[in-house]
Design a protein around this motif. Structure first.
Motif, PDB file in Angstrom:
ATOM      1  N   ARG A   3       0.834  -1.197   0.000  1.00 11.06           N
ATOM      2  CA  ARG A   3       0.000   0.000   0.000  1.00 11.06           C
ATOM      3  C   ARG A   3       0.864   1.240   0.000  1.00 11.06           C
ATOM      4  O   ARG A   3       1.735   1.401   0.843  1.00 11.06           O
ATOM      5  CB  ARG A   3      -0.927  -0.010   1.215  1.00 11.06           C
ATOM      6  CG  ARG A   3      -1.851   1.202   1.257  1.00 11.06           C
ATOM      7  CD  ARG A   3      -2.810   1.127   2.423  1.00 11.06           C
ATOM      8  NE  ARG A   3      -3.645   2.308   2.491  1.00 11.06           N
ATOM      9  CZ  ARG A   3      -4.536   2.533   3.447  1.00 11.06           C
ATOM     10  NH1 ARG A   3      -4.700   1.672   4.405  1.00 11.06           N
ATOM     11  NH2 ARG A   3      -5.250   3.638   3.447  1.00 11.06           N
ATOM     12  N   GLU A  77     -17.400   1.779   5.542  1.00  8.16           N
ATOM     13  CA  GLU A  77     -16.217   2.611   5.333  1.00  8.16           C
ATOM     14  C   GLU A  77     -16.042   3.086   3.897  1.00  8.16           C
ATOM     15  O   GLU A  77     -15.464   4.149   3.664  1.00  8.16           O
ATOM     16  CB  GLU A  77     -14.953   1.846   5.752  1.00  8.16           C
ATOM     17  CG  GLU A  77     -14.904   1.493   7.231  1.00  8.16           C
ATOM     18  CD  GLU A  77     -13.675   0.686   7.583  1.00  8.16           C
ATOM     19  OE1 GLU A  77     -12.986   0.205   6.658  1.00  8.16           O
ATOM     20  OE2 GLU A  77     -13.393   0.533   8.780  1.00  8.16           O
ATOM     21  N   CYS A  78     -16.515   2.302   2.942  1.00  6.91           N
ATOM     22  CA  CYS A  78     -16.251   2.586   1.527  1.00  6.91           C
ATOM     23  C   CYS A  78     -17.475   3.152   0.813  1.00  6.91           C
ATOM     24  O   CYS A  78     -18.611   2.959   1.248  1.00  6.91           O
ATOM     25  CB  CYS A  78     -15.799   1.313   0.810  1.00  6.91           C
ATOM     26  SG  CYS A  78     -14.319   0.550   1.497  1.00  6.91           S
ATOM     27  N   SER A 129      -5.141   6.502  -0.555  1.00  2.00           N
ATOM     28  CA  SER A 129      -6.250   6.775   0.358  1.00  2.00           C
ATOM     29  C   SER A 129      -7.127   7.870  -0.215  1.00  2.00           C
ATOM     30  O   SER A 129      -6.660   8.720  -0.973  1.00  2.00           O
ATOM     31  CB  SER A 129      -5.730   7.182   1.743  1.00  2.00           C
ATOM     32  OG  SER A 129      -4.953   8.352   1.660  1.00  2.00           O
ATOM     33  N   LYS A 136     -14.145   6.675   3.745  1.00  2.00           N
ATOM     34  CA  LYS A 136     -13.237   6.934   4.845  1.00  2.00           C
ATOM     35  C   LYS A 136     -11.805   6.633   4.411  1.00  2.00           C
ATOM     36  O   LYS A 136     -11.564   5.813   3.537  1.00  2.00           O
ATOM     37  CB  LYS A 136     -13.618   6.088   6.057  1.00  2.00           C
ATOM     38  CG  LYS A 136     -14.989   6.455   6.631  1.00  2.00           C
ATOM     39  CD  LYS A 136     -15.320   5.621   7.854  1.00  2.00           C
ATOM     40  CE  LYS A 136     -16.685   6.000   8.421  1.00  2.00           C
ATOM     41  NZ  LYS A 136     -17.054   5.178   9.596  1.00  2.00           N
ATOM     42  N   GLN A 138      -9.483   4.934   5.669  1.00  2.00           N
ATOM     43  CA  GLN A 138      -8.998   3.565   5.805  1.00  2.00           C
ATOM     44  C   GLN A 138      -9.468   2.645   4.686  1.00  2.00           C
ATOM     45  O   GLN A 138      -9.007   1.508   4.570  1.00  2.00           O
ATOM     46  CB  GLN A 138      -9.376   2.970   7.162  1.00  2.00           C
ATOM     47  CG  GLN A 138     -10.852   2.973   7.473  1.00  2.00           C
ATOM     48  CD  GLN A 138     -11.258   4.179   8.305  1.00  2.00           C
ATOM     49  OE1 GLN A 138     -10.783   5.288   8.054  1.00  2.00           O
ATOM     50  NE2 GLN A 138     -12.107   3.955   9.298  1.00  2.00           N
ATOM     51  N   CYS A 139     -10.392   3.112   3.860  1.00  2.00           N
ATOM     52  CA  CYS A 139     -10.838   2.331   2.709  1.00  2.00           C
ATOM     53  C   CYS A 139      -9.895   2.628   1.548  1.00  2.00           C
ATOM     54  O   CYS A 139      -9.919   3.706   0.972  1.00  2.00           O
ATOM     55  CB  CYS A 139     -12.277   2.677   2.333  1.00  2.00           C
ATOM     56  SG  CYS A 139     -12.907   1.713   0.932  1.00  2.00           S
ATOM     57  N   VAL A 140      -9.061   1.673   1.223  1.00  3.87           N
ATOM     58  CA  VAL A 140      -8.072   1.838   0.157  1.00  3.87           C
ATOM     59  C   VAL A 140      -8.776   1.992  -1.189  1.00  3.87           C
ATOM     60  O   VAL A 140      -9.785   1.337  -1.459  1.00  3.87           O
ATOM     61  CB  VAL A 140      -7.134   0.620   0.106  1.00  3.87           C
ATOM     62  CG1 VAL A 140      -6.176   0.700  -1.084  1.00  3.87           C
ATOM     63  CG2 VAL A 140      -6.348   0.501   1.406  1.00  3.87           C
ATOM     64  N   ASP A 196     -11.284  -4.751  -0.356  1.00  2.00           N
ATOM     65  CA  ASP A 196     -11.910  -3.852   0.616  1.00  2.00           C
ATOM     66  C   ASP A 196     -13.337  -4.252   0.980  1.00  2.00           C
ATOM     67  O   ASP A 196     -13.826  -3.882   2.054  1.00  2.00           O
ATOM     68  CB  ASP A 196     -11.956  -2.417   0.066  1.00  2.00           C
ATOM     69  CG  ASP A 196     -10.669  -1.657   0.305  1.00  2.00           C
ATOM     70  OD1 ASP A 196      -9.726  -2.242   0.859  1.00  2.00           O
ATOM     71  OD2 ASP A 196     -10.611  -0.472  -0.060  1.00  2.00           O
TER      72      ASP A 196
END
Length: 206
Positions: A3, A77-78, A129, A136, A138-140, A196
């Motif tokens: 990442r 999150e996504c 990111s 959010k 933290q959602c790649v 994800d």
């Protein structure tokens, strides 16, 4: 999966980035959905959905929010949602597989400009990111050098083996990278990779 965190410079004033073209293949793989008010990508009246089962489709959350479809589940999150939608059972369910940086991908969706099915091809460039009201940090998300036009959000990113590797959520004119001496990435598409949302999707549609 390595990442790379990048600083996103989202410049969504234009209608598209990169090259895309009319595609009859896109019409076989994704569906068009109408939205009633402006979407997260700017003024627009349509988005794209991916048939999952005879009753459900997958799309971007910002498309689902303003579509006429009832939402079954929002990703926590996504920028993703599963909506209720009647689909033909032909070619269902689709197969999913996470892709890797450097892999070739094909993007399918509908153009806001023409309301026609379109596609583009490119390569996965980096994992990064994206933090906004729909996604959010933290959602790649994956940045690829494939073209995207407004309306393709919620569309499918296909791998070379005919599996779905992710869901299109937008585009940006530039990504500034932290690595010293690295030039910014220009005109890239952004999508949420299968890794994800794999567990969430299985729970939601089981």
């Amino acid at each position: 999966m390595q990442r790379l965190i990048a600083l996103m410079a989202l410049c969504l004033s234009g209608c598209s980035v990169g090259h895309y073209e009319y595609s009859s293949e896109a019409q076989k793989r994704v569906d068009m959905t109408y939205t009633g008010i402006p979407t997260a990508l700017g003024l627009g009246t349509l988005g794209t959905t991916i048939p999952l089962t005879a009753e459900y489709s997958l799309t971007a959350a910002h498309v689902a929010k303003f579509s006429l479809y009832r939402v079954k589940a929002w990703h926590p999150e996504c920028d993703l949602a599963v909506v209720y939608h009647k689909n033909s059972e032909a070619n269902l369910p689709p197969r999913f597989r996470n892709s890797h940086i450097g892999d070739k991908v094909n993007l399918y969706g509908y153009s806001f400009i023409s309301a026609m099915p379109v596609s583009s091809s490119g390569e996965n460039l980096i994992n990064t990111s994206l933090a906004n009201s729909w996604n959010k940090a933290q959602c790649v998300v994956v940045a690829a050098n494939a073209g995207v036009v407004k309306g393709m959000s919620g569309g499918a990113v296909y791998n070379g083996d005919d599996t779905i590797g992710g869901v299109i959520v937008g585009f940006t004119n530039q990504i500034k990278r932290h690595k010293a001496g690295s030039a910014p990435l220009k005109d890239v598409s952004l999508y949420i990779p299968y890794a994800d949302f794999k567990d969430w999707l299985q729970k939601t549609t089981s």
